[in-house]
Design a protein around this motif. Structure first.
Motif, short mmCIF file in Angstrom:
data_model
loop_
_atom_site.label_atom_id
_atom_site.label_comp_id
_atom_site.label_asym_id
_atom_site.label_seq_id
_atom_site.Cartn_x
_atom_site.Cartn_y
_atom_site.Cartn_z
N VAL A 152 -42.82 16.20 -37.86
CA VAL A 152 -41.53 16.89 -37.87
C VAL A 152 -40.54 16.18 -36.94
CG1 VAL A 152 -40.37 19.02 -37.12
CG2 VAL A 152 -42.40 19.14 -38.57
N LEU A 153 -41.04 15.70 -35.81
CA LEU A 153 -40.17 15.01 -34.85
C LEU A 153 -39.92 13.55 -35.20
CD1 LEU A 153 -41.56 16.58 -31.57
CD2 LEU A 153 -39.41 17.13 -32.74
N GLY A 154 -40.59 13.05 -36.25
CA GLY A 154 -40.34 11.70 -36.74
C GLY A 154 -40.83 10.58 -35.84
N VAL A 155 -41.83 10.86 -35.00
CA VAL A 155 -42.29 9.85 -34.05
C VAL A 155 -43.62 9.20 -34.44
CG1 VAL A 155 -40.96 10.73 -32.12
CG2 VAL A 155 -43.25 11.64 -32.53
N HIS A 156 -44.24 9.68 -35.53
CA HIS A 156 -45.51 9.12 -35.97
C HIS A 156 -45.62 9.11 -37.49
CE1 HIS A 156 -47.62 8.57 -32.21
NE2 HIS A 156 -47.18 9.74 -31.81
N TYR A 157 -46.37 8.15 -37.99
CA TYR A 157 -46.77 8.13 -39.39
C TYR A 157 -47.96 9.07 -39.56
CZ TYR A 157 -44.09 3.79 -39.76
OH TYR A 157 -43.09 2.85 -39.75
#
Length: 185
Positions: A152-157
């Protein structure tokens, strides 16, 4: 009449569309990134940063359950150790964090390395270890929300969080078996 574009412009536009894991990440964000979910994800991110929240819970367990103080402190150290293991793997793999115009990054990260997710690693290790001490399976309640929060936070695949959970599960499982075998002797 259709407008003709140079071949390199068409390739550039096509390559900007997310595919594979990036498309899964973008899809997860589109489906889940509502304001309340993003706020909760940020809270989980801050709690799990450097495994500090999990360590604090272990220290609290040691203070409240004096009869098993050593076990609680060992479990707390296990969550921190799992985090350290993930950092070591990150430095070997060196996968950069997701970067694409369609990915919204919702939290600051201390490093730009992505694989595996340290939050997923320490959360899973803590859930496995604290489950053994509490006699309740905490994994289903604690691990999925942390894994989803990283997307959700866009920091991991997606594979970052899955690998982190696997690493944390392995570290937590090994240490939990050692704690259990010590208790029996």
């Amino acid at each position: 009449m259709l407008e003709q574009r140079p071949a390199d412009e068409a390739v550039s536009e096509a390559s900007s569309r997310p595919s594979g894991e990036l498309a899964l990440l973008v899809g997860a964000q589109r489906a889940l990134a509502k304001p309340a979910v993003v706020r909760a994800a940020r809270g989980l991110s801050h709690f799990g940063e450097h495994s500090a929240g999990w360590f604090a819970l272990g220290v609290a367990g040691a203070a409240l359950d004096r009869g098993r103080r050593v076990e609680w402190l060992t479990a707390a150290a296990g969550a921190v150790g799992a985090h350290a293991a993930s950092i070591a793997v990150k430095r070997v793999v060196r996968r950069p964090r997701p970067k694409h115009p369609e990915v919204t990054v919702g939290v600051h990260t201390p490093a730009q390395l992505s694989f595996p997710s340290s939050h997923a690693t320490s959360t899973t290790a803590a859930a496995v270890l604290y489950s053994g001490l509490l006699g309740r399976n905490l994994v289903p309640a604690l691990v999925p929300p942390m894994l989803v929060s990283r997307l959700v936070l866009g920091v991991h695949y997606p594979t970052d969080v899955l690998a982190g959970a696997a690493l944390g599960g392995a570290v937590g499982g090994i240490l939990r078996r050692r704690l259990t075998s010590r208790k029996r002797t």
